[in-house]
Design an enzyme around this catalytic site. Structure first.
Site, PDB file in Angstrom:
ATOM      1  N   HIS A 139     116.631  75.192  27.454  1.00 53.04           N
ATOM      2  CA  HIS A 139     117.428  74.084  28.003  1.00 53.04           C
ATOM      3  C   HIS A 139     117.482  72.989  26.935  1.00 53.04           C
ATOM      4  O   HIS A 139     116.546  72.851  26.132  1.00 53.04           O
ATOM      5  CB  HIS A 139     116.696  73.575  29.257  1.00 53.04           C
ATOM      6  CG  HIS A 139     117.420  72.536  30.050  1.00 53.04           C
ATOM      7  ND1 HIS A 139     117.448  71.211  29.692  1.00 53.04           N
ATOM      8  CD2 HIS A 139     118.109  72.621  31.210  1.00 53.04           C
ATOM      9  CE1 HIS A 139     118.132  70.529  30.601  1.00 53.04           C
ATOM     10  NE2 HIS A 139     118.543  71.363  31.526  1.00 53.04           N
ATOM     11  N   ASP A 216     107.741  75.078  29.279  1.00 50.56           N
ATOM     12  CA  ASP A 216     108.667  74.345  30.143  1.00 50.56           C
ATOM     13  C   ASP A 216     108.764  75.144  31.448  1.00 50.56           C
ATOM     14  O   ASP A 216     109.410  76.189  31.499  1.00 50.56           O
ATOM     15  CB  ASP A 216     110.024  74.243  29.420  1.00 50.56           C
ATOM     16  CG  ASP A 216     111.144  73.779  30.337  1.00 50.56           C
ATOM     17  OD1 ASP A 216     110.917  73.621  31.554  1.00 50.56           O
ATOM     18  OD2 ASP A 216     112.265  73.586  29.823  1.00 50.56           O
ATOM     19  N   GLN A 219     111.832  75.771  35.907  1.00 48.61           N
ATOM     20  CA  GLN A 219     112.400  76.770  36.825  1.00 48.61           C
ATOM     21  C   GLN A 219     111.339  77.697  37.407  1.00 48.61           C
ATOM     22  O   GLN A 219     111.610  78.411  38.379  1.00 48.61           O
ATOM     23  CB  GLN A 219     113.464  77.615  36.099  1.00 48.61           C
ATOM     24  CG  GLN A 219     114.670  76.839  35.626  1.00 48.61           C
ATOM     25  CD  GLN A 219     115.468  76.227  36.790  1.00 48.61           C
ATOM     26  OE1 GLN A 219     115.372  76.660  37.938  1.00 48.61           O
ATOM     27  NE2 GLN A 219     116.257  75.205  36.495  1.00 48.61           N
ATOM     28  N   LYS A 242     113.122  69.979  41.470  1.00 42.91           N
ATOM     29  CA  LYS A 242     113.507  71.398  41.468  1.00 42.91           C
ATOM     30  C   LYS A 242     112.594  72.217  42.365  1.00 42.91           C
ATOM     31  O   LYS A 242     112.766  73.426  42.500  1.00 42.91           O
ATOM     32  CB  LYS A 242     113.475  71.943  40.044  1.00 42.91           C
ATOM     33  CG  LYS A 242     114.585  71.361  39.167  1.00 42.91           C
ATOM     34  CD  LYS A 242     114.635  72.054  37.842  1.00 42.91           C
ATOM     35  CE  LYS A 242     115.433  71.280  36.814  1.00 42.91           C
ATOM     36  NZ  LYS A 242     116.876  71.402  37.000  1.00 42.91           N
ATOM     37  N   CYS A 380     123.432  73.130  30.432  1.00 41.71           N
ATOM     38  CA  CYS A 380     122.546  72.447  29.467  1.00 41.71           C
ATOM     39  C   CYS A 380     121.836  73.451  28.571  1.00 41.71           C
ATOM     40  O   CYS A 380     120.664  73.269  28.215  1.00 41.71           O
ATOM     41  CB  CYS A 380     121.526  71.550  30.161  1.00 41.71           C
ATOM     42  SG  CYS A 380     122.271  70.177  31.003  1.00 41.71           S
TER      43      CYS A 380
HETATM   44  C1  LIG Z   1     114.417  75.153  32.063  1.00 42.03           C
HETATM   45  C2  LIG Z   1     114.649  73.673  32.258  1.00 42.03           C
HETATM   46  N1  LIG Z   1     114.006  72.800  31.479  1.00 42.03           N
HETATM   47  C3  LIG Z   1     114.161  71.471  31.607  1.00 42.03           C
HETATM   48  C4  LIG Z   1     115.019  70.950  32.549  1.00 42.03           C
HETATM   49  C5  LIG Z   1     115.150  69.469  32.670  1.00 42.03           C
HETATM   50  O1  LIG Z   1     114.618  69.060  33.886  1.00 42.03           O
HETATM   51  P1  LIG Z   1     114.796  67.550  34.384  1.00 42.03           P
HETATM   52  O2  LIG Z   1     116.261  67.256  34.316  1.00 42.03           O
HETATM   53  O3  LIG Z   1     114.263  67.573  35.772  1.00 42.03           O
HETATM   54  O4  LIG Z   1     113.981  66.692  33.475  1.00 42.03           O
HETATM   55  C6  LIG Z   1     115.738  71.816  33.361  1.00 42.03           C
HETATM   56  C7  LIG Z   1     116.725  71.302  34.322  1.00 42.03           C
HETATM   57  O5  LIG Z   1     117.679  71.952  34.656  1.00 42.03           O
HETATM   58  C8  LIG Z   1     115.529  73.208  33.225  1.00 42.03           C
HETATM   59  O6  LIG Z   1     116.181  74.076  34.013  1.00 42.03           O
END
Ligand SMILES: Cc1ncc(COP(=O)(O)O)c(C=O)c1O
Length: 422
Positions: A139, A216, A219, A242, A380
């Site tokens: 992401h 990270d 998900q 999420k 993203c």
């Molecule tokens: C794999 C992953 N990493 C990071 C993020 C960023 O999360 P946040 O917008 O809650 O900071 C997302 C959000 O879609 C994501 O799916």
């Protein structure tokens, strides 16, 4: 009143436990609304999840009964608010099986957690010519913070390649671990494709070369059991919104020895032990990283979300979403012109797809008129789209409240799209 907690108590008395889908759906007020006159079919859970009544009630109860600022007051409201906030930290610790509650830092979300590590651990450890290793599946929030760091330090961002199924190629990943690699940062689950990455193997390979690993988990946290001690990762980041919790709160898990060695991220109240104009000393963990008034209600809402997930059981949620994924994959694949993007052997409830001759935004718009919410775009994760040579996909992502009937609604919606555009 029918609640999941009640249903799961009943289920314990009468095994085998049925997945209490009807009770679960009643816990989410938004699921009973209509969109364009049709029942809402919410399949955008990878972007954000809807909230059960229990989460909303937890925040509302705090504001109604014991709201005050934390850590600073001797009055009763402040003591009660502080207790609830710290209990939320302990609940989060148990949720990811961290060894100590001081390893849990409350932040705004995954994005802030990754930036925190890049700007503290990264700035401290990465120098000119050094390398940061990520994967091609990331992401943007696990790419850009490292690019900013590398640019500032004259370091290099290395990217482990993926295969056409959307899996990290482990041999290539290992080959990219060099004596200059200072940190590895990879997602547990890809938001664009749903691939589950072999993070335990990645941690093993990196640790064999004394390289720390950030995972990270944005998900993964709502979709599978997470055990940071078993993974042995150095950092783990995830977002409350999420996982059926509030927006504006998230978690950075970090091993104590790293957090102790890292400089603070932001300066301000609560993160200090003493301040003079000559010198400031910093607070103990985790407060050193929680400058200013935190999202108190958010942390309390997150704790309620963790309780909610626990009442159903994360393994049962994973099995339920796995069934929906299998059902959706089979039915979508059978539609002429549909191609599923991302066919990793290990996948969780995310299906990205394209339809020959129809732009994903048109798919999303037609489905919306049917009450079906899917995401369309690059999610993203522009480098993932670039890898497949496409600008965008349509993405259906499942949550614990979705049903087989909703998969069928999606399939009918796509037939409608085909009828309109072909
Ligand atoms: C794999 C992953 N990493 C990071 C993020 C960023 O999360 P946040 O917008 O809650 O900071 C997302 C959000 O879609 C994501 O799916």
């Amino acid at each position: 009143m029918s609640t999941v907690a009640g249903a799961s108590r009943a289920a314990r008395r009468t095994p085998p436990a049925e997945y209490p889908i009807a009770a679960i759906r009643r816990d989410f007020p938004i699921l009973s609304r209509k969109v364009h006159g049709k029942p809402l079919v919410y399949l955008d859970n990878a972007a954000t999840t809807q909230k059960p009544r229990a989460v909303m009630d937890a925040e509302s109860e705090m504001y109604s009964r014991f709201y005050a600022n934390i850590h600073r007051g001797v009055h009763l409201l402040s003591v009660e608010a502080t207790d609830a906030y710290e209990q939320a930290r302990e609940k989060t610790q148990r949720f990811v099986n961290a060894a100590e509650s001081r390893e849990i830092v409350f932040v705004r979300g995954t994005t802030e957690a990754i930036n925190l590590v890049a700007q503290t651990y990264g700035r401290h450890r990465v120098g000119p010519g050094d390398e940061v290793l990520i994967s091609h599946l990331e992401h943007h929030s696990n790419i850009v913070p490292w690019q900013i760091l590398c640019e500032e330090k004259g370091a290099h961002l290395r990217v482990a390649p993926i295969n056409t199924a959307g899996e990290i190629v482990l041999e290539e990943f290992e080959r990219l671990l060099s004596p200059r690699t200072k940190i590895v940062s990879v997602s547990h689950v890809s938001n664009a494709l749903g691939s589950v990455n072999p993070v335990r193997a990645i941690v093993g390979l990196a640790h064999a070369k004394n390289i720390p690993v950030l995972v990270d988990g944005a998900q993964a946290a709502p979709r599978m059991p997470v055990d940071v001690q078993d993974l042995d990762c150095d950092f783990y980041a995830f977002s409350g919104h999420k996982m059926y919790g509030p927006t504006g709160v998230g978690v950075l898990y970090g091993k104590t020895r790293h957090l102790e060695a890292m400089p603070p991220y932001q300066g301000g109240g609560d993160m200090i032990r003493s301040v003079t104009f000559a010198k400031t000393t910093y607070n103990v963990l985790p407060y050193k990283f929680e400058a200013g008034t935190p999202n108190i209600a958010g942390a309390i809402g997150l704790a309620a979300a963790i309780d909610y997930l626990g009442a159903i059981g994360i393994q049962r949620i994973a099995a339920h979403e796995g069934d929906l994924l299998a059902e959706a994959t089979g039915k979508l694949q059978a539609i002429p012109g549909v191609s599923i993007i991302g066919t990793a052997r290990e996948k969780v409830g995310v299906v990205s797809f394209v339809l020959e001759g129809v732009h994903p935004h048109d798919i999303g718009t037609v489905l919306d008129r049917e009450g079906i919410a899917v995401r369309t775009g690059h999610h993203c994760a522009q480098p993932v789209m670039e890898f497949y040579g496409i600008p965008a996909t349509a993405r259906a992502s499942f949550g614990l409240y979705n049903t087989r009937e909703e998969v069928d609604a999606l399939v009918s919606g796509i037939h409608k799209v085909i009828g309109m555009f072909k």
